[in-house]
Write a protein that holds these residues in place. Sequence first.
Motif, mmCIF file in Angstrom:
data_model
loop_
_atom_site.group_PDB
_atom_site.id
_atom_site.type_symbol
_atom_site.label_atom_id
_atom_site.label_comp_id
_atom_site.label_asym_id
_atom_site.label_seq_id
_atom_site.Cartn_x
_atom_site.Cartn_y
_atom_site.Cartn_z
ATOM 1 N N SER A 296 23.913 -5.624 7.427
ATOM 2 C CA SER A 296 25.321 -5.938 7.682
ATOM 3 C C SER A 296 25.461 -6.911 8.841
ATOM 4 O O SER A 296 24.717 -6.844 9.819
ATOM 5 N N ASN B 118 33.842 2.178 -0.384
ATOM 6 C CA ASN B 118 33.112 0.921 -0.580
ATOM 7 C C ASN B 118 34.077 -0.115 -1.151
ATOM 8 O O ASN B 118 34.583 0.042 -2.264
ATOM 9 N N HIS C 131 34.760 -4.120 -2.156
ATOM 10 C CA HIS C 131 34.069 -5.371 -2.477
ATOM 11 C C HIS C 131 34.637 -6.546 -1.693
ATOM 12 O O HIS C 131 33.897 -7.418 -1.229
ATOM 13 N N ASP C 132 35.964 -6.582 -1.567
ATOM 14 C CA ASP C 132 36.615 -7.675 -0.828
ATOM 15 C C ASP C 132 37.885 -7.128 -0.194
ATOM 16 O O ASP C 132 38.827 -6.747 -0.911
ATOM 17 N N LYS D 170 34.684 -9.580 4.243
ATOM 18 C CA LYS D 170 34.716 -9.438 2.787
ATOM 19 C C LYS D 170 34.295 -8.033 2.373
ATOM 20 O O LYS D 170 35.127 -7.151 2.220
ATOM 21 N N SER D 171 32.991 -7.797 2.190
ATOM 22 C CA SER D 171 32.560 -6.467 1.756
ATOM 23 C C SER D 171 32.611 -5.485 2.930
ATOM 24 O O SER D 171 32.382 -5.846 4.082
ATOM 25 N N ASN E 253 30.427 -6.961 5.714
ATOM 26 C CA ASN E 253 29.670 -8.099 5.171
ATOM 27 C C ASN E 253 28.151 -7.880 5.124
ATOM 28 O O ASN E 253 27.417 -8.224 6.048
ATOM 29 N N LYS E 254 27.710 -7.322 4.011
ATOM 30 C CA LYS E 254 26.273 -7.259 3.757
ATOM 31 C C LYS E 254 25.780 -8.671 3.434
ATOM 32 O O LYS E 254 26.393 -9.396 2.638
ATOM 33 N N VAL F 192 27.931 -7.383 -2.036
ATOM 34 C CA VAL F 192 28.621 -6.092 -2.096
ATOM 35 C C VAL F 192 27.631 -4.997 -1.717
ATOM 36 O O VAL F 192 26.456 -5.040 -2.097
ATOM 37 N N PHE F 193 28.093 -4.023 -0.960
ATOM 38 C CA PHE F 193 27.239 -2.876 -0.622
ATOM 39 C C PHE F 193 26.970 -2.077 -1.889
ATOM 40 O O PHE F 193 27.882 -1.805 -2.679
ATOM 41 N N ASP F 194 25.689 -1.696 -2.091
ATOM 42 C CA ASP F 194 25.328 -0.986 -3.314
ATOM 43 C C ASP F 194 25.101 0.504 -3.036
ATOM 44 O O ASP F 194 25.297 0.989 -1.924
#
Length: 544
Positions: free
Chosen positions: A82, A149, A151-152, A176-177, A198-199, A208-210
């Motif tokens: 991150s 979580n 995404h944006d 963003k993420s 932000n990853k 995107v964080f998974d």
Amino acid sequence: AANKLDEPFIWNRPDELGLLGSSFEFTRKELENRTIQINRMTLIQKIHIEKLTRIATALSSESHMPTLLELILDGAKELTSSDGGTLYLKSSDGKSLNFHVVKTSSLDIAMGGTHGNITWPSLPLYLEDGSPNKEMVAALSAITGEVINIHDVYEADGFNFEGTKRFDAANNFRSKSMLVIPLRNHEDEIIGVLQLINKLDENKNVLVFDEEDKNTSLSLASQAAMAITNRILIKGLEDLLMAFIESIAKAIDAKSPYTGGHVRKVAEIATELAKAISDDNKKFPHVKFSDEELKQIHIAGLMHDIGKISTPVHIVDKATKLETIFDRIEYVILKCELFRLMHPELSDKVDSDIEFLKTINKGGEFMSDALIDRLKDIASQKIVIAGVEQNLLTDNEVYNLSIKKGTLTKEDRDAIIGHAALSLNMLETLPFPKKLARIPEIAGNHHEQPSGRGYPRGLNAEELSLESRIMAIADIFEALTASDRPYKDGKKLSECFKILEFMAKDNEIDAELLKFYYESGLYKDYARTNLKEYQIDEVEKLNI
């Protein structure tokens, strides 16, 4: 019929053989790719586990809360790649989230933790009407315990990201993420929130964080919550111990209006002297006290007179030789007046005797043999009370008035001296933590002398620690300068150092420490805030 299975198999179609070979080749390559992927995933897992283990080890060993919180956020950022993050902790009333650490690597921003306090306002967990604050993503995670979580953040519905957008606009940044993880302790309570922004991949592209990021962060959050809770519990116990120590110190000082503040002043002098020694690179280059060791010295100063709890108040407060519950000089004067009535022709002598008795009762001057002889002559004069003839002064009154120096009898002094042994015994029974384990020794030896003539154990120079010697000088200097004693006025600085100089020459205190205390000028700082104006004068250079 012959078994056809025993007949040799003959492939008559070359095209089918080629097709089978291609299929085998495809399967082989697919297996190779899968093997590579599995090996890569295994390696990533191994790296994550190693990182997590390393971070967990660091968290378990860190006792400084700001550093601990910074380690947690740094560890989460490292594990998830991150760019930024924030660590919040719940307020003591559980109604808000307080900012504790904020970092964004690409902007070189680091606030909170070891970088000072953050002044941003807290995030309320509940609105004015008492309903949960579901607009703030960190607040929602703290309330529900859910992992969130996004995404944006600019496209997320249902959340208020105005603060995030203002930050972005002010810093030319684009959030963003986002991954928001609750910090849940061993009692299943949410104590804070970890928010990651932000990853990034190897090329600094935002991803995107998974699910792996989520699981890894949850694992870290669990260990982080445990480390924080443990630190809070330890801090709570330390605060309780300090509150207990402070209350004991106040009780000791409150026992006598004449010694109020003594233990706090001794603790102050001893701690400042120890700090100066630790900072010195000339006389004490090899002595370095840690913050914990300085704290230990300070607490020892607060506890050094704990044994005085058992010392009778009439001895601690004995302002005159005849004082017990009251000053018996008034009763002695009444007996002198009775003697005057019986012998009016000796009225002038009675006046002289009363003034003499009042003077020696103060204990301000040395009682020579001649003065003691005069006292005995006065005492032997006869009076009659309730038809019984008796001496003007009782044996006890003569014994007390015959004290050669000060106001204390041998028995009084033994009671005062006994407080040192009792202090040591009381402190040795307390289960101090390891980092404070030397408090009984430091506090209990403040009346010991390098000569071996001190008390309660008669320790010699080799047996006395530097901290004990520091405490001894602090105790004596405060006693000499104190202006609230019942039996004396506070001495001038020049007088104090003259007495201390003689004590150093007689090996009653550490000469090198005394010289350092004088040359450092620390006594001047103490004098400016604690002594009366008449006490502050020039001190001649010590000859030791």
